[in-house]
Design a protein around this motif. Structure first.
Motif, PDB file in Angstrom:
ATOM      1  N   PRO A  25      18.822   0.391  -3.281  1.00  0.00           N
ATOM      2  CA  PRO A  25      18.081  -0.753  -3.845  1.00  0.00           C
ATOM      3  C   PRO A  25      17.541  -1.671  -2.752  1.00  0.00           C
ATOM      4  CG  PRO A  25      20.459  -1.044  -4.147  1.00  0.00           C
ATOM      5  CD  PRO A  25      20.260   0.345  -3.610  1.00  0.00           C
ATOM      6  N   LEU A  26      16.229  -1.880  -2.788  1.00  0.00           N
ATOM      7  CA  LEU A  26      15.561  -2.744  -1.814  1.00  0.00           C
ATOM      8  C   LEU A  26      14.698  -3.752  -2.557  1.00  0.00           C
ATOM      9  CD1 LEU A  26      14.348  -0.111   0.839  1.00  0.00           C
ATOM     10  CD2 LEU A  26      16.259  -1.702   1.067  1.00  0.00           C
ATOM     11  N   PRO A  27      14.401  -4.880  -1.938  1.00  0.00           N
ATOM     12  CA  PRO A  27      13.454  -5.827  -2.546  1.00  0.00           C
ATOM     13  C   PRO A  27      12.096  -5.182  -2.779  1.00  0.00           C
ATOM     14  CG  PRO A  27      14.636  -6.850  -0.726  1.00  0.00           C
ATOM     15  CD  PRO A  27      14.979  -5.392  -0.691  1.00  0.00           C
ATOM     16  N   PHE A  28      11.369  -5.708  -3.764  1.00  0.00           N
ATOM     17  CA  PHE A  28      10.087  -5.115  -4.135  1.00  0.00           C
ATOM     18  C   PHE A  28       9.117  -5.093  -2.960  1.00  0.00           C
ATOM     19  CE2 PHE A  28       5.701  -5.859  -5.536  1.00  0.00           C
ATOM     20  CZ  PHE A  28       5.482  -4.695  -6.250  1.00  0.00           C
ATOM     21  N   THR A  29       9.059  -6.167  -2.187  1.00  0.00           N
ATOM     22  CA  THR A  29       8.120  -6.248  -1.069  1.00  0.00           C
ATOM     23  C   THR A  29       8.434  -5.194  -0.016  1.00  0.00           C
ATOM     24  OG1 THR A  29       7.917  -8.634  -1.455  1.00  0.00           O
ATOM     25  CG2 THR A  29       7.099  -7.771   0.641  1.00  0.00           C
ATOM     26  N   TRP A  30       9.702  -5.024   0.324  1.00  0.00           N
ATOM     27  CA  TRP A  30      10.084  -4.028   1.330  1.00  0.00           C
ATOM     28  C   TRP A  30       9.776  -2.612   0.846  1.00  0.00           C
ATOM     29  CZ3 TRP A  30      15.511  -5.714   3.600  1.00  0.00           C
ATOM     30  CH2 TRP A  30      15.383  -7.006   4.133  1.00  0.00           C
ATOM     31  N   ARG A  31      10.148  -2.354  -0.407  1.00  0.00           N
ATOM     32  CA  ARG A  31       9.909  -1.016  -0.941  1.00  0.00           C
ATOM     33  C   ARG A  31       8.407  -0.725  -1.033  1.00  0.00           C
ATOM     34  NH1 ARG A  31      13.218   2.506  -3.679  1.00  0.00           N
ATOM     35  NH2 ARG A  31      14.871   0.944  -3.685  1.00  0.00           N
ATOM     36  N   ARG A  32       7.639  -1.756  -1.375  1.00  0.00           N
ATOM     37  CA  ARG A  32       6.192  -1.580  -1.457  1.00  0.00           C
ATOM     38  C   ARG A  32       5.610  -1.237  -0.089  1.00  0.00           C
ATOM     39  NH1 ARG A  32       1.913  -6.402  -2.167  1.00  0.00           N
ATOM     40  NH2 ARG A  32       0.073  -5.210  -2.729  1.00  0.00           N
ATOM     41  N   LYS A  33       6.025  -1.966   0.945  1.00  0.00           N
ATOM     42  CA  LYS A  33       5.539  -1.682   2.293  1.00  0.00           C
ATOM     43  C   LYS A  33       5.960  -0.287   2.755  1.00  0.00           C
ATOM     44  CE  LYS A  33       5.424  -6.506   3.871  1.00  0.00           C
ATOM     45  NZ  LYS A  33       5.974  -7.484   4.844  1.00  0.00           N
ATOM     46  N   LEU A  34       7.181   0.105   2.417  1.00  0.00           N
ATOM     47  CA  LEU A  34       7.678   1.416   2.829  1.00  0.00           C
ATOM     48  C   LEU A  34       6.857   2.536   2.209  1.00  0.00           C
ATOM     49  CD1 LEU A  34       9.789   3.260   4.170  1.00  0.00           C
ATOM     50  CD2 LEU A  34      11.217   2.940   2.142  1.00  0.00           C
ATOM     51  N   PHE A  35       6.607   2.452   0.898  1.00  0.00           N
ATOM     52  CA  PHE A  35       5.877   3.521   0.225  1.00  0.00           C
ATOM     53  C   PHE A  35       4.396   3.491   0.571  1.00  0.00           C
ATOM     54  CE2 PHE A  35       9.759   3.913  -2.041  1.00  0.00           C
ATOM     55  CZ  PHE A  35       9.767   5.187  -2.572  1.00  0.00           C
ATOM     56  N   THR A  36       3.866   2.306   0.879  1.00  0.00           N
ATOM     57  CA  THR A  36       2.490   2.238   1.352  1.00  0.00           C
ATOM     58  C   THR A  36       2.357   2.932   2.701  1.00  0.00           C
ATOM     59  OG1 THR A  36       2.140   0.151   0.177  1.00  0.00           O
ATOM     60  CG2 THR A  36       0.589   0.701   1.916  1.00  0.00           C
ATOM     61  N   PHE A  37       3.340   2.722   3.582  1.00  0.00           N
ATOM     62  CA  PHE A  37       3.332   3.393   4.885  1.00  0.00           C
ATOM     63  C   PHE A  37       3.450   4.904   4.720  1.00  0.00           C
ATOM     64  CE2 PHE A  37       5.980   5.296   8.225  1.00  0.00           C
ATOM     65  CZ  PHE A  37       5.131   5.143   9.321  1.00  0.00           C
ATOM     66  N   ILE A  38       4.339   5.343   3.820  1.00  0.00           N
ATOM     67  CA  ILE A  38       4.515   6.786   3.607  1.00  0.00           C
ATOM     68  C   ILE A  38       3.237   7.417   3.074  1.00  0.00           C
ATOM     69  CG2 ILE A  38       5.760   8.490   2.225  1.00  0.00           C
ATOM     70  CD1 ILE A  38       8.206   6.690   2.369  1.00  0.00           C
ATOM     71  N   SER A  39       2.535   6.695   2.203  1.00  0.00           N
ATOM     72  CA  SER A  39       1.324   7.241   1.594  1.00  0.00           C
ATOM     73  C   SER A  39       0.147   7.266   2.563  1.00  0.00           C
ATOM     74  CB  SER A  39       0.946   6.429   0.351  1.00  0.00           C
ATOM     75  OG  SER A  39       1.978   6.474  -0.614  1.00  0.00           O
ATOM     76  N   GLU A  40       0.091   6.312   3.494  1.00  0.00           N
ATOM     77  CA  GLU A  40      -1.075   6.178   4.362  1.00  0.00           C
ATOM     78  C   GLU A  40      -0.871   6.757   5.757  1.00  0.00           C
ATOM     79  OE1 GLU A  40      -2.099   2.086   4.461  1.00  0.00           O
ATOM     80  OE2 GLU A  40      -2.762   2.014   2.360  1.00  0.00           O
ATOM     81  N   SER A  41       0.341   7.139   6.102  1.00  0.00           N
ATOM     82  CA  SER A  41       0.604   7.598   7.464  1.00  0.00           C
ATOM     83  C   SER A  41       0.114   9.033   7.658  1.00  0.00           C
ATOM     84  CB  SER A  41       2.110   7.526   7.759  1.00  0.00           C
ATOM     85  OG  SER A  41       2.379   8.081   9.031  1.00  0.00           O
ATOM     86  N   PRO A  42      -0.755   9.286   8.636  1.00  0.00           N
ATOM     87  CA  PRO A  42      -1.179  10.669   8.912  1.00  0.00           C
ATOM     88  C   PRO A  42      -0.047  11.511   9.493  1.00  0.00           C
ATOM     89  CG  PRO A  42      -2.081   9.159  10.544  1.00  0.00           C
ATOM     90  CD  PRO A  42      -1.440   8.312   9.485  1.00  0.00           C
ATOM     91  N   ILE A  43       0.912  10.870  10.147  1.00  0.00           N
ATOM     92  CA  ILE A  43       2.053  11.621  10.683  1.00  0.00           C
ATOM     93  C   ILE A  43       2.874  12.215   9.541  1.00  0.00           C
ATOM     94  CG2 ILE A  43       4.157  11.452  12.071  1.00  0.00           C
ATOM     95  CD1 ILE A  43       2.871   9.189  13.616  1.00  0.00           C
ATOM     96  N   ILE A  44       3.082  11.419   8.482  1.00  0.00           N
ATOM     97  CA  ILE A  44       3.811  11.922   7.311  1.00  0.00           C
ATOM     98  C   ILE A  44       3.056  13.076   6.670  1.00  0.00           C
ATOM     99  CG2 ILE A  44       4.752  11.302   5.060  1.00  0.00           C
ATOM    100  CD1 ILE A  44       6.264  10.059   7.326  1.00  0.00           C
ATOM    101  N   ALA A  45       1.710  12.981   6.657  1.00  0.00           N
ATOM    102  CA  ALA A  45       0.898  14.051   6.075  1.00  0.00           C
ATOM    103  C   ALA A  45       1.079  15.359   6.843  1.00  0.00           C
ATOM    104  CB  ALA A  45      -0.571  13.643   6.059  1.00  0.00           C
ATOM    105  N   LYS A  46       1.073  15.272   8.196  1.00  0.00           N
ATOM    106  CA  LYS A  46       1.281  16.477   9.005  1.00  0.00           C
ATOM    107  C   LYS A  46       2.693  17.011   8.824  1.00  0.00           C
ATOM    108  CE  LYS A  46      -2.073  15.101  12.524  1.00  0.00           C
ATOM    109  NZ  LYS A  46      -2.281  14.738  13.952  1.00  0.00           N
ATOM    110  N   LEU A  47       3.665  16.098   8.746  1.00  0.00           N
ATOM    111  CA  LEU A  47       5.052  16.519   8.546  1.00  0.00           C
ATOM    112  C   LEU A  47       5.218  17.204   7.196  1.00  0.00           C
ATOM    113  CD1 LEU A  47       7.962  16.463   9.630  1.00  0.00           C
ATOM    114  CD2 LEU A  47       8.249  14.237   8.531  1.00  0.00           C
ATOM    115  N   GLN A  48       4.548  16.677   6.175  1.00  0.00           N
ATOM    116  CA  GLN A  48       4.639  17.286   4.855  1.00  0.00           C
ATOM    117  C   GLN A  48       4.027  18.684   4.842  1.00  0.00           C
ATOM    118  OE1 GLN A  48       2.224  15.540   1.812  1.00  0.00           O
ATOM    119  NE2 GLN A  48       3.695  15.964   0.201  1.00  0.00           N
TER     120      GLN A  48
END
Length: 211
Positions: A25-48
Motif C-alpha cells: 500500500p502506497l499513497p495515491f501520488t506515489w503510486r501514480r508516479k510509479l506507474f506513470t514511470f513504468i508506462s513511459e520508460s523506454p528501458i522498461i519497454a526493452k526489458l519487457q
C-alpha cells in the motif's frame, strides 16, 4: 541444479519481489508516479520485450520437464507391473534410486518452470488491475476538484502495458529521424540537380523556338 534452471529460479524470486512491491500500500501520488514511470520508460519497454523472449524459453523448458516426468512415470509403471505379475525385479536397488532421483528432478523442474510462467500471468493481470484502479481514482479526484490532480491532466489515461508509451515514443522519434534524413537527401538531390542544370544550360546547343 543446472545453470538455466538456476536462472529460472532467480527469475521466480524476482517475480515474487515485484509482486510484493505491486501490492504494497502506497499513497495515491506515489503510486501514480510509479506507474506513470513504468508506462513511459523506454528501458522498461526493452526489458519487457526481453522478458517475453525469456518466457518462451521457459515454456520450452516446462514442456521438456513435463515430457521427462511422463517418461519416468511410464518406466516406473512398467517396472511395478512386471513385479506384480511375479517376474524378477526389473529395477535393482541402485537403478530404482536413480529412477526416483530422475523423477524428483524432473518434477522439481516442472514445478519451477510452471510456477514461473503462472506468476508472470498473475503479475501482468495485477498490473492491469492496479492501473485501472488508479485511473478510476484519478477520475474521481478530478470530478471532485481535488487540487492534487486538477490541472495536471490524466497521465494514466493512455497508459497500457509496461513501457508501452515509452516504446511508442521511441518509434515516433525513429520515424522523425528517418523523415529528417529523407528531407536532407531530397534537398541534396535537388541542389545537385539544380547545379547540373546550371552547368548544362549555358552550353545547350538546342536553338530556342521563335514565337
Amino acid at each position: 541444479m543446472t545453470l538455466y534452471y538456476s536462472l529460472v529460479f532467480l527469475l521466480l524470486v524476482t517475480e515474487m519481489v515485484v509482486f510484493m512491491a505491486l501490492i504494497v500500500p502506497l499513497p495515491f501520488t506515489w503510486r501514480r508516479k510509479l506507474f506513470t514511470f513504468i508506462s513511459e520508460s523506454p528501458i522498461i519497454a526493452k526489458l519487457q520485450y526481453g522478458m517475453k523472449i525469456t518466457f518462451i524459453f521457459i515454456l520450452i523448458l516446462f514442456i521438456d520437464s513435463v515430457n521427462r516426468v511422463y517418461r519416468v512415470q511410464i518406466e516406473l509403471a512398467a517396472a511395478h507391473k512386471s513385479e506384480n505379475r511375479g517376474g524378477a525385479a526389473v529395477l535393482g536397488g541402485s537403478e530404482r534410486m536413480e529412477v526416483q532421483a530422475r523423477k524428483f528432478y524432473s518434477q522439481r523442474n516442472m514445478y519451477l518452470c510452471g510456477f514461473t510462467l503462472f506468476l508472470s500471468l498473475i503479475l501482468n493481470r495485477t498490473y492491469v488491475m492496479i492501473l485501472d484502479v488508479l485511473r478510476l481514482e484519478e477520475e474521481v479526484k478530478t470530478l471532485r476538484g481535488d487540487p492534487a490532480v486538477k490541472g495536471k491532466g490524466s497521465s494514466l489515461q493512455n497508459a497500457g502495458n509496461a513501457g508501452e508509451i515509452g516504446r511508442l515514443k521511441e518509434e515516433l522519434a525513429a520515424k522523425d529521424r528517418d523523415m529528417a534524413n529523407l528531407k536532407k537527401q531530397v534537398e541534396g538531390v535537388s541542389r545537385e540537380y539544380n547545379r547540373m542544370g546550371d552547368q548544362v544550360s549555358p552550353n545547350d546547343p538546342t536553338p530556342k523556338k521563335e514565337r
